[in-house]
Scaffold this motif. Structure first.
Motif, PDB file in Angstrom:
ATOM      1  N   GLN A   1     -62.282  33.513  16.422  1.00 47.84           N
ATOM      2  CA  GLN A   1     -63.398  32.774  16.997  1.00 47.84           C
ATOM      3  C   GLN A   1     -63.703  33.264  18.412  1.00 47.84           C
ATOM      4  O   GLN A   1     -64.867  33.470  18.781  1.00 47.84           O
ATOM      5  CB  GLN A   1     -63.073  31.272  17.023  1.00 47.84           C
ATOM      6  CG  GLN A   1     -64.224  30.421  17.550  1.00 47.84           C
ATOM      7  CD  GLN A   1     -63.887  28.932  17.574  1.00 47.84           C
ATOM      8  OE1 GLN A   1     -62.840  28.513  17.069  1.00 47.84           O
ATOM      9  NE2 GLN A   1     -64.762  28.134  18.151  1.00 47.84           N
ATOM     10  N   HIS A   2     -62.662  33.486  19.202  1.00 48.83           N
ATOM     11  CA  HIS A   2     -62.834  33.991  20.575  1.00 48.83           C
ATOM     12  C   HIS A   2     -63.465  35.383  20.549  1.00 48.83           C
ATOM     13  O   HIS A   2     -64.347  35.688  21.364  1.00 48.83           O
ATOM     14  CB  HIS A   2     -61.473  34.037  21.265  1.00 48.83           C
ATOM     15  CG  HIS A   2     -61.534  34.578  22.656  1.00 48.83           C
ATOM     16  ND1 HIS A   2     -62.116  33.910  23.709  1.00 48.83           N
ATOM     17  CD2 HIS A   2     -61.086  35.769  23.165  1.00 48.83           C
ATOM     18  CE1 HIS A   2     -62.034  34.639  24.807  1.00 48.83           C
ATOM     19  NE2 HIS A   2     -61.407  35.770  24.501  1.00 48.83           N
TER      20      HIS A   2
ATOM     21  N   ASP B   1     -53.452  30.341  14.979  1.00 49.68           N
ATOM     22  CA  ASP B   1     -53.704  31.244  16.107  1.00 49.68           C
ATOM     23  C   ASP B   1     -54.676  32.356  15.718  1.00 49.68           C
ATOM     24  O   ASP B   1     -55.499  32.792  16.537  1.00 49.68           O
ATOM     25  CB  ASP B   1     -52.392  31.853  16.601  1.00 49.68           C
ATOM     26  CG  ASP B   1     -51.522  30.827  17.309  1.00 49.68           C
ATOM     27  OD1 ASP B   1     -52.063  29.784  17.712  1.00 49.68           O
ATOM     28  OD2 ASP B   1     -50.309  31.075  17.454  1.00 49.68           O
TER      29      ASP B   1
ATOM     30  N   LYS C   1     -58.231  31.024  15.905  1.00 55.89           N
ATOM     31  CA  LYS C   1     -58.653  30.897  17.305  1.00 55.89           C
ATOM     32  C   LYS C   1     -59.011  32.263  17.891  1.00 55.89           C
ATOM     33  O   LYS C   1     -60.004  32.403  18.612  1.00 55.89           O
ATOM     34  CB  LYS C   1     -57.535  30.257  18.134  1.00 55.89           C
ATOM     35  CG  LYS C   1     -57.347  28.771  17.877  1.00 55.89           C
ATOM     36  CD  LYS C   1     -56.221  28.232  18.763  1.00 55.89           C
ATOM     37  CE  LYS C   1     -56.004  26.748  18.510  1.00 55.89           C
ATOM     38  NZ  LYS C   1     -54.886  26.203  19.331  1.00 55.89           N
TER      39      LYS C   1
END
Length: 396
Positions: free
Chosen positions: A205-206, A199, A202
């Motif tokens: 990256q976002h 998580d 992610k």
């Protein structure tokens, strides 16, 4: 974090409010007439955002009703006002207005007393040490040792306080914005710590995708440059950029027709540039950052154009600026995403401050809990004594 638009855009400083009064020459005969007593409605001048804003504006509006003071004000220069020479003219203000100024001061004293008492009660109730010096600073714009009458010293203090406070207003906004950004980053990092590895990747990256998306915007013209003003002329005013005329542009965007661009009117000119970078519907765009960008743009133009530093741009200042080399600046404006808000060291110091504040709160909470236990224990002892006395009385 950010105040409402009316407060965030300071409006006119005290000096500007006075220097820009729309007045006509006053004859000697008319000046001798007894002025009429009249009540003020809500102050009409722009909200300065100061905690004593209403008092400041009501004092100004009563003073400009006095013919003698209004005439002196019209002929005063900036240095005279700052050095307190204008304050001495208060001695010649008509008795009717002096009486009204006395009333205004007494009302302000009562307001401050209630404010100070409320702050004092809240701080003591939460277990905080009361900072009496900080509370007394609320009175710096008047002479609180004389609570009943408005004197020369009161006007002098009001001028100096308003000048100083409004000069520091933008700095306070910058500091507030920096704290906002550091808190935002702190909370982001704290959330990452609580995530599992997958998580976290992610989320990181976002985060990077949103940063890139925000940075991908059209070219932003330099605020106050020919290209920037021509874009307003074309897109907002619907006129041909080939027919751009600085004097006409100034008159079109001087919305109150007083012959000056105040800070609000100036900031309105940057809306088209800001819309290139910020959209309230986009996740990657922060509207609080947009207001900081607006402030940076306004400060840049003021530094370039406002030669007498009265926080207003006159037509003559504006026209002179259009003849400078900087007016033809072609370089793109560096937006906030190209300028770091803070250093890692500043963020660490801020986070340590948060830890210290949390520790202080926890310590005070523990002390209050202990005091509560002691009070409950004493209450139990008193209840036991009362019961014992009842039993003894019942026996006899």
């Amino acid at each position: 974090m950010v105040r409402s638009k009316a407060l965030a855009r300071c409006g006119l400083v005290l000096l500007s409010l006075w220097l820009c009064i729309q007045s006509v020459p006053i004859s000697v005969e008319k000046a001798k007439e007894k002025p009429k007593e009249e009540d003020l409605g809500p102050p009409q001048s722009a909200d300065t955002g100061l905690h004593y804003d209403r008092y400041l504006r009501e004092v100004i509006e009563y003073l400009e009703k006095d013919p003698h003071f209004k005439e002196k004000l019209k002929n005063a220069d900036m240095d005279d006002i700052k050095q307190g020479k204008l304050s001495k003219e208060l001695d010649f203000v008509h008795h009717n207005f002096r009486t009204k100024l006395d009333e205004l001061k007494r009302e302000e004293m009562n307001r401050l007393r209630m404010l100070i008492k409320a702050k004092h009660d809240i701080q003591e109730g939460n277990g905080y040490t009361v900072d009496h010096q900080a509370l007394l600073k609320q009175f710096e714009h008047l002479n609180h040792m004389n609570p009943d009458t408005f004197e020369v010293e009161d006007l002098d203090r009001l001028i100096k306080s308003a000048t100083n406070d409004l000069e520091n207003y933008d700095k306070d906004r910058h500091d507030e914005f920096k704290r906002y950004e550091m808190m935002k980053e702190h909370e982001r990092r704290e959330r990452l710590k609580k995530m599992n590895e997958e998580d976290r990747k992610k989320e990181e990256q976002h985060y990077e995708e949103m940063k890139k998306k925000h940075a991908d915007h059209p070219r932003v013209n330099h605020p106050g440059s020919e290209d920037q003003l021509k874009e307003v002329w074309q897109e907002a005013d619907g006129l041909d950029p080939e027919d751009f005329d600085p004097k006409t542009f100034f008159k079109m965007h001087d919305s109150n027709g007083d012959g000056f661009f105040d800070e609000s009117e100036l900031e309105a000119l940057f809306t088209k540039e800001l819309e290139k970078v910020y959209n309230p519907e986009n996740e990657e765009d922060d509207m609080i950052e947009m207001e900081e960008e607006r402030l940076r743009m306004r400060e840049h133009v003021m530094n370039e154009v406002d030669t007498n530093k009265d926080r207003l741009v006159s037509l003559s200042e504006f026209m002179a600026a259009t003849k400078k080399e900087e007016f033809y600046e072609k370089d793109e404006w560096e937006t906030l995403d190209q300028n770091p808000f803070y250093t890692e060291e500043e963020l660490r110091e801020y986070e340590q401050q948060l830890v210290n504040e949390e520790n202080d709160i926890n310590k005070k909470s523990a002390e209050l809990a202990k005091q509560r236990e002691e009070l409950e224990k004493k209450q139990e002892e008193l209840n036991a004594q009362k019961l014992g006395l009842k039993q003894v009385n019942h026996f006899f």
